[in-house]
Design a protein around this motif. Sequence first.
Motif, PDB file in Angstrom:
ATOM      1  N   LEU A 136     -33.260  28.326   2.919  1.00 49.73           N
ATOM      2  CA  LEU A 136     -31.924  28.876   2.710  1.00 49.73           C
ATOM      3  C   LEU A 136     -31.937  30.388   2.835  1.00 49.73           C
ATOM      4  CD1 LEU A 136     -30.811  26.676  -0.326  1.00 49.73           C
ATOM      5  CD2 LEU A 136     -30.002  26.503   2.032  1.00 49.73           C
ATOM      6  N   GLY A 137     -33.080  30.947   3.226  1.00 44.57           N
ATOM      7  CA  GLY A 137     -33.143  32.377   3.496  1.00 44.57           C
ATOM      8  C   GLY A 137     -33.606  33.221   2.315  1.00 44.57           C
ATOM      9  N   THR A 138     -34.230  32.592   1.295  1.00 45.28           N
ATOM     10  CA  THR A 138     -34.658  33.349   0.117  1.00 45.28           C
ATOM     11  C   THR A 138     -36.111  33.792   0.264  1.00 45.28           C
ATOM     12  OG1 THR A 138     -33.297  31.793  -1.098  1.00 45.28           O
ATOM     13  CG2 THR A 138     -34.597  33.319  -2.404  1.00 45.28           C
ATOM     14  N   ALA A 139     -36.353  35.090   0.070  1.00 44.30           N
ATOM     15  CA  ALA A 139     -37.708  35.632   0.154  1.00 44.30           C
ATOM     16  C   ALA A 139     -38.529  35.109  -1.028  1.00 44.30           C
ATOM     17  CB  ALA A 139     -37.659  37.148   0.151  1.00 44.30           C
ATOM     18  N   PRO A 140     -39.875  35.152  -0.909  1.00 38.98           N
ATOM     19  CA  PRO A 140     -40.725  34.598  -1.984  1.00 38.98           C
ATOM     20  C   PRO A 140     -40.394  35.161  -3.371  1.00 38.98           C
ATOM     21  CG  PRO A 140     -42.051  35.109  -0.074  1.00 38.98           C
ATOM     22  CD  PRO A 140     -40.670  35.589   0.243  1.00 38.98           C
ATOM     23  N   ARG A 183     -35.276  33.452  -8.929  1.00 45.17           N
ATOM     24  CA  ARG A 183     -34.012  32.717  -8.982  1.00 45.17           C
ATOM     25  C   ARG A 183     -34.202  31.219  -9.148  1.00 45.17           C
ATOM     26  NH1 ARG A 183     -30.988  34.303  -3.767  1.00 45.17           N
ATOM     27  NH2 ARG A 183     -29.385  32.932  -4.631  1.00 45.17           N
ATOM     28  N   VAL A 184     -35.381  30.713  -8.803  1.00 42.36           N
ATOM     29  CA  VAL A 184     -35.568  29.269  -8.864  1.00 42.36           C
ATOM     30  C   VAL A 184     -36.688  28.881  -9.828  1.00 42.36           C
ATOM     31  CG1 VAL A 184     -35.995  27.174  -7.546  1.00 42.36           C
ATOM     32  CG2 VAL A 184     -34.765  29.084  -6.478  1.00 42.36           C
ATOM     33  N   PHE A 200     -38.950  22.613  -3.800  1.00 41.77           N
ATOM     34  CA  PHE A 200     -37.859  23.502  -4.204  1.00 41.77           C
ATOM     35  C   PHE A 200     -38.049  24.875  -3.536  1.00 41.77           C
ATOM     36  CE2 PHE A 200     -37.200  20.710  -8.008  1.00 41.77           C
ATOM     37  CZ  PHE A 200     -35.853  20.467  -7.788  1.00 41.77           C
ATOM     38  N   PRO A 257     -36.487  30.325 -13.766  1.00 40.50           N
ATOM     39  CA  PRO A 257     -35.462  29.631 -14.572  1.00 40.50           C
ATOM     40  C   PRO A 257     -35.788  28.157 -14.796  1.00 40.50           C
ATOM     41  CG  PRO A 257     -34.430  30.874 -12.792  1.00 40.50           C
ATOM     42  CD  PRO A 257     -35.901  30.951 -12.570  1.00 40.50           C
ATOM     43  N   MET A 258     -36.296  27.490 -13.754  1.00 40.80           N
ATOM     44  CA  MET A 258     -36.590  26.070 -13.919  1.00 40.80           C
ATOM     45  C   MET A 258     -37.732  25.858 -14.899  1.00 40.80           C
ATOM     46  SD  MET A 258     -36.170  24.350 -10.164  1.00 40.80           S
ATOM     47  CE  MET A 258     -36.710  22.739 -10.727  1.00 40.80           C
ATOM     48  N   THR A 309     -39.658  25.365  -0.710  1.00 37.46           N
ATOM     49  CA  THR A 309     -39.402  25.196   0.724  1.00 37.46           C
ATOM     50  C   THR A 309     -37.906  25.245   1.000  1.00 37.46           C
ATOM     51  OG1 THR A 309     -41.349  23.773   0.827  1.00 37.46           O
ATOM     52  CG2 THR A 309     -39.821  23.678   2.680  1.00 37.46           C
ATOM     53  N   VAL A 310     -37.142  24.528   0.163  1.00 39.41           N
ATOM     54  CA  VAL A 310     -35.690  24.515   0.352  1.00 39.41           C
ATOM     55  C   VAL A 310     -35.121  25.923   0.187  1.00 39.41           C
ATOM     56  CG1 VAL A 310     -33.535  23.780  -0.728  1.00 39.41           C
ATOM     57  CG2 VAL A 310     -35.328  22.114  -0.281  1.00 39.41           C
ATOM     58  N   ALA A 311     -35.540  26.612  -0.870  1.00 38.00           N
ATOM     59  CA  ALA A 311     -35.000  27.953  -1.117  1.00 38.00           C
ATOM     60  C   ALA A 311     -35.350  28.894   0.033  1.00 38.00           C
ATOM     61  CB  ALA A 311     -35.534  28.493  -2.442  1.00 38.00           C
ATOM     62  N   ALA A 312     -36.586  28.780   0.546  1.00 41.32           N
ATOM     63  CA  ALA A 312     -36.976  29.630   1.667  1.00 41.32           C
ATOM     64  C   ALA A 312     -36.155  29.287   2.900  1.00 41.32           C
ATOM     65  CB  ALA A 312     -38.468  29.480   1.955  1.00 41.32           C
TER      66      ALA A 312
END
Lengths: 217, 566
Positions: free
Chosen positions: B468-472, B478-479, B461, B482-483, B463-466
């Motif tokens: 998609l351009g999301t910083a650590p 955001r991920v 999750f 919440p999860m 890896t996917v978020a990163a």
Amino acid sequence: MSEGLRLDGVCILKDGVPLIEVDATVPPGDVLTVMGPSGVGKSTLLAFLTGTLPRGFAGMGRIILNGEDVTDRPAHQRRLGILFQDDLLFPHLSVGENAAFGLAPGGSRADRAARVSEALADVGLSEFEARDPATLSGGQKARVSLVRMLLSEPRALLLDEAFSGLDAALRAQIRGLVFDRARARALPVLMVTHDAEDARAAGGPVFEMEAWRPSAS
Amino acid sequence: MPPSRLPLGLRLLPALTLLAMLGPVAAGLAGTVLPAFGVFPAAGLTTPSLAPFRDLADWPGVVAAARLSVTTGFLSTLAALGIVTLFLAGWSGTRAFRVLERLLSPLLSVPHAATAFGLAFLIAPSGWLARLLSPWATGWDRPPDVALTQDPWGLALAAGLTVKEMPFLLLMALAALGQVDAGRRMRVAAALGHGRTTGWLKAVFPAVYAQIRLPVYVVLAYAMSVVDVALILGPSTPPTLSVQIVRLMSDPDLAMRLTAAAAALLQLALVAAALAVWRAGEFAVAALGRRWIVSGRRNAAADAGLRPLALIAAGGSALVVLLGLLTLAIWSVAGFWSFPDPLPSGVSGRAWSRFAATGGATMADTALIAAVATAIALALVIGCLEAEHRRRRALSPRGLWLIYLPLLVPQTAFLPGLQTLLLTLGLKSGLGPVILAHVVFVLPYVFLSLGDPWRAWEPRFATVAAALGTAPGGVLWRVRLPMLLRPILTAAAVGMAVSVGQYLPTLIVGGGRVETLTTEAVALASGGDRRAIGVYGLAQTGAVILPFALALLLPAWLFRNRRGLA
């Protein structure tokens, strides 16, 4: 040639021992297939590309994306889209929120919502924005993953056994969809798979890896 | 990718966490050693001497007090571990097991003091059991004159600790069971002709015990040095060593603190020696176990006797805690209740209305301390786990020892020193120091509660978020958070429960000026106002159950349309 994805003398080492060596260029719109049985480190190669190599592994060589060396960039600044075997949709977000996750900031709220709707409609998922991803079918989930990845405007596409979880009919359909979209956007694609059918469908060069020792072509 | 890319704050967090957890322990031990050897600047004493140890040796109760700590510690730990082992051996995987497991999990959070009061109200000569059985079965018209609680051998104390620690060890063992592939081990054992109980003891227990060794040590160290349960269920002349330390600490004569410090060092030495003896016992049991296994004896008939025994012991101890709470509830609303009536002759809300009038501030302080201590612990733990994730390095076994360390050092060995140190430094005791002292004990449990679910989270999750351009940081907020909301809230509830149940840190570090539901409840022990004790015991339990209920309901409501997180 500077366009496309170039793996320049890439070598992955596990605890100092070479595991994989790859030296290849994938032109825009082409698919390079990396094949081999599980356990030879195909996914590790992709982890090196996405900047998420586990501890104990080391990567050498350069990753050149459209002429730009991204090897030392942090994972989130490489703009390499990736699809896994599992959809990995964020379970706490709706389909629409998942799709919008990778959208670059900026633009009005309505504008962004419109882009999401359009992208979902483009893969046959109109009006799916409010749905809970857990309620979708396997094929629908795969399509939402694809939409989410494309909306982040990647400069290359990595496929890690992306179609292995789907049954035969669905598999061909989703595979066609992914290759279509990649070609339309002129994205270089690096596909890792153990399935010969995937390789045939991709139509590009195939790089065979063997289990017992690192090989290079 | 490399550690150097971690933000400075995140890089420092593990060190800060260790400091928050071990700093007070180290400072407290230092603050114990100096006065134990006669150095106590606050009282004008600067020349080292052995006088405090001589004073301790002159106290006639010292041998009995020390012996009591050792016997109750070993007895309760052996009993709790024995019940857990036999119950798992005889019943794991059955329906009876699942029922009891569900019953025992919430009991884990019931504060020690409430459990102890409940047990006291149940088994005392004038307790509920005696009332239910009198006079028709016992012939008693008045409470018999026998010491069923506060008995000189500490048996009631050991029983209270056993029923309280049993659920803790059971849950730890259950977590371990999942990791040792117990099902297949049992199938192999059965195929080789072993019965259920003995097969489990031979094939599964060694692997499970290896995983719960540290929690067992924690139970032993805790049982040897507990104060609140000992005040309620333990003997008073002499009391256990830890109770004596607290008595000396609260003496207005500052010189008594030197004796207290000497006693605290003795307590530390006793616990260290007991842990060493236990470790040696492990080797002995392992050697005997090997001989038993090699002997080839199947002892298949043992099931017939051991399985019912295990069910009675495990079910019985759960029942005792539940009945104890029920007794507290009845007493809290009891009007006149003469012996041997099974129930009070009337219902009265007077104890509760008195609590409503005067207990508000105590409740507020209890909640404030628990909330702040838990928030600090949660922030530190999440920071450490995130640093671990980004460095891609898991906690080493040595690191796990460090997490357990504050739970292995007896509270009575370092808390008095901490208070003395605050006094020496001229710092006021109060809410702030109390909260920091609570963090020492809340942190390990929050870490143990959140660690496994945090690490079990699917890293792709991220890896996917990163990709998609999301910083650590974005991936975290955001991920991942919440999860992981559900386990995070559960860890918070565990932290709150630990804080609410703390007696000694609040009493000692607060210098007697900070009042929580637990300190108030224990303070009532000597008075014998059963209605007030009932109210405080229930309020304490409620203060613990509420966060757990929220941790259950909040995610269920937030994720009501998210089946993937249901």
